[in-house]
Design a protein around this motif. Structure first.
Motif, PDB file in Angstrom:
ATOM      1  N   ASP A   1      31.208 -41.188  -0.792  1.00 20.77           N
ATOM      2  CA  ASP A   1      31.986 -41.876  -1.717  1.00 20.77           C
ATOM      3  C   ASP A   1      33.458 -41.313  -0.141  1.00 20.77           C
ATOM      4  OD1 ASP A   1      33.300 -39.423  -2.567  1.00 20.77           O
ATOM      5  OD2 ASP A   1      32.963 -41.028  -4.577  1.00 20.77           O
ATOM      6  N   SER A   2      34.012 -41.194   0.373  1.00 19.38           N
ATOM      7  CA  SER A   2      34.869 -40.096   0.689  1.00 19.38           C
ATOM      8  C   SER A   2      34.995 -41.222   2.618  1.00 19.38           C
ATOM      9  CB  SER A   2      35.221 -39.232   0.692  1.00 19.38           C
ATOM     10  OG  SER A   2      35.544 -38.445  -0.638  1.00 19.38           O
ATOM     11  N   VAL A   3      35.959 -41.128   2.637  1.00 13.45           N
ATOM     12  CA  VAL A   3      36.618 -40.908   4.601  1.00 13.45           C
ATOM     13  C   VAL A   3      38.371 -40.992   4.994  1.00 13.45           C
ATOM     14  CG1 VAL A   3      37.015 -43.132   5.745  1.00 13.45           C
ATOM     15  CG2 VAL A   3      35.822 -44.317   3.954  1.00 13.45           C
ATOM     16  N   ILE A   4      37.685 -40.294   5.658  1.00 10.99           N
ATOM     17  CA  ILE A   4      38.825 -39.295   6.002  1.00 10.99           C
ATOM     18  C   ILE A   4      39.550 -40.288   7.087  1.00 10.99           C
ATOM     19  CG2 ILE A   4      39.411 -38.196   8.097  1.00 10.99           C
ATOM     20  CD1 ILE A   4      36.633 -36.388   7.548  1.00 10.99           C
TER      21      ILE A   4
ATOM     22  N   GLN B   1      29.346 -48.873   3.002  1.00  8.71           N
ATOM     23  CA  GLN B   1      30.242 -49.070   3.741  1.00  8.71           C
ATOM     24  C   GLN B   1      30.998 -47.811   4.091  1.00  8.71           C
ATOM     25  OE1 GLN B   1      32.885 -51.453   1.484  1.00  8.71           O
ATOM     26  NE2 GLN B   1      34.667 -50.730   2.324  1.00  8.71           N
ATOM     27  N   ASP B   2      31.308 -46.998   3.279  1.00 14.13           N
ATOM     28  CA  ASP B   2      31.733 -45.647   3.295  1.00 14.13           C
ATOM     29  C   ASP B   2      31.060 -44.198   4.015  1.00 14.13           C
ATOM     30  OD1 ASP B   2      33.550 -46.117   1.401  1.00 14.13           O
ATOM     31  OD2 ASP B   2      32.379 -45.435   0.073  1.00 14.13           O
ATOM     32  N   LEU B   3      29.957 -44.395   4.413  1.00 15.91           N
ATOM     33  CA  LEU B   3      29.007 -43.658   5.435  1.00 15.91           C
ATOM     34  C   LEU B   3      29.005 -43.925   6.765  1.00 15.91           C
ATOM     35  CD1 LEU B   3      25.298 -42.710   3.060  1.00 15.91           C
ATOM     36  CD2 LEU B   3      27.947 -41.268   3.797  1.00 15.91           C
ATOM     37  N   GLU B   4      29.608 -45.405   7.086  1.00 20.36           N
ATOM     38  CA  GLU B   4      29.487 -45.805   7.935  1.00 20.36           C
ATOM     39  C   GLU B   4      30.532 -46.556   8.764  1.00 20.36           C
ATOM     40  OE1 GLU B   4      26.395 -49.337   9.376  1.00 20.36           O
ATOM     41  OE2 GLU B   4      27.133 -49.876   7.654  1.00 20.36           O
ATOM     42  N   LYS B   5      31.881 -46.135   7.727  1.00 25.10           N
ATOM     43  CA  LYS B   5      33.149 -46.270   8.096  1.00 25.10           C
ATOM     44  C   LYS B   5      33.345 -45.119   8.700  1.00 25.10           C
ATOM     45  CE  LYS B   5      37.730 -47.471   7.088  1.00 25.10           C
ATOM     46  NZ  LYS B   5      38.106 -48.845   5.827  1.00 25.10           N
TER      47      LYS B   5
END
Length: 383
Positions: free
Chosen positions: A137-140, A58-62
């Motif tokens: 595990d991080s989303v900008i 989910q995080d990579l895709e976002k």
């Protein structure tokens, strides 16, 4: 005792108001600048990836979904088939595939920081002007990324670090960690930056010109350092590179399943914080970071000695503080938190000094990638 109790309350309130005021001044100063749309094609996000977090896909895709032309380099372990399968599933989307390069890396050598090792391998593949180092595990928050257009005009050598927050967790232990991150990030990073004491970076998310990483052999030079974020900051400062605390948010979500994982994570972070505090002692650090972390539990202990409704007064005061911080985070990060966020923040406020005491009284050993490491000088020393 009552006089002492009231004095400490006044001192705690004054410190909180001071931290919030300095944070507001710093954020306002950054966000009032005129910005322009950045050219995504000038940036590559490089991510060391390790399976295990249920939100990994989910995080990579976002991050991919929130960009259009930005490049990605994913650094995967050859033996981590789960991570490879997740990456392959995401990259079935052709628009993601054409912007993403996967590198399969050999096992990390002994006594070498895995993240620094991976980043060093990935550096050779980066072809853009800027590199974004981002944890998996991080989303900008790319709505705020235009702030980079201000820093792109600088002529000196610099590194830009983002501001972390934790939103979207649902289970108890993960939300308790969120309470720690959210109650501290805004009122530690920004007040210290306002006082010109940005001495470390948010290791989950920072941006630097690619040529500087190569010029100073950054990841190679810090590969034996355990605290890679602090090591990057200190090493680059030694080279004359300026650290810039931006207000670009990054949602960092750490998933924990049980109290053992929670205690291990907090101990690791607090040991790293101890290394930082030993190296960068200052009055600002004492007043803006250390004392505010100790005061809630100290107040609670004094209130118990005073008796009566004093403990309820302390809990209520911490509740008001947590509610104010919740409202402030919602404004700064443009998010909406549930009312329970204040509860987890209050619980964190009271637990933090106890966790730090536990960290000081127990052996300085952490479990990292299923290996025991003794922490005392910032180097990787396996037990």
């Amino acid at each position: 005792m009552v006089v002492l109790f009231l004095s400490v309350i006044v001192f705690a309130v004054v410190l909180f108001c001071l931290r919030l005021h300095l944070a507001s001044l710093s954020i306002t100063e950054k966000r009032k600048r005129e910005t322009t749309k950045i050219n995504e094609a000038s940036y590559t996000i490089v991510q060391p990836i390790l399976s295990g977090d249920p939100r990994l896909r989910q995080d990579l895709e976002k991050n991919l979904a929130n960009t259009r032309t930005m490049r990605f380099i994913w650094l995967l372990d050859k033996q981590d088939q789960t991570a490879q399968d997740i990456a392959a599933a995401i990259l079935e989307n052709p628009t993601y595939n054409e912007r993403t390069k996967c590198l399969l890396l050999d096992e990390v050598p002994d006594r070498i920081n895995p993240k620094s090792f991976k980043l060093q391998q990935g550096l050779a593949a980066i072809q853009t002007e800027y590199t974004i180092v981002l944890d998996d595990d991080s989303v900008i928050d790319f709505q705020r990324f235009s702030e980079m257009s201000v820093y792109e005009q600088r002529r000196d050598e610099f590194l830009v670090t983002g501001i972390p927050y934790n939103d979207g967790q649902t289970d108890f232990w993960s939300r308790l960690v969120a309470g720690f991150v959210n109650s501290n990030s805004l009122v530690t990073y920004f007040p210290m930056a306002y006082r010109n004491e940005t001495n470390t970076v948010n290791g989950m998310f920072y941006i630097i010109k690619t040529e500087l990483l190569r010029k100073y052999h950054v990841f190679e030079s810090i590969q034996e350092e355990l605290c890679d974020d602090l090591a990057v900051a200190e090493y680059l400062m030694e080279q004359g590179v300026q650290l810039v605390q931006s207000s670009i948010p990054c949602n960092v979500r750490t998933t924990l399943d049980n109290p053992q994982q929670y205690v291990r994570l907090m101990k690791r972070w607090l040991l790293f914080a101890t290394i930082y505090m030993n190296r960068h002692r200052s009055l600002n650090l004492l007043l803006l970071v250390v004392l505010p972390s100790l005061l809630p539990t100290l107040l609670l202990l004094i209130s118990i000695a005073v008796g009566g409704i004093a403990p309820l007064v302390v809990v209520g005061l911490m509740g008001v503080k947590a509610f104010v911080m919740k409202q402030y985070r919602e404004k700064v990060f443009s998010i909406h938190e549930g009312a329970s966020a204040a509860f987890y923040e209050v619980l964190n406020d009271f637990l933090l000094p106890l966790l730090y005491l536990y960290t000081l009284l127990t052996p300085s050993v952490i479990l990292w990638r299923n290996r025991k490491i003794r922490v005392y000088d910032g180097k990787i020393r396996y037990e």
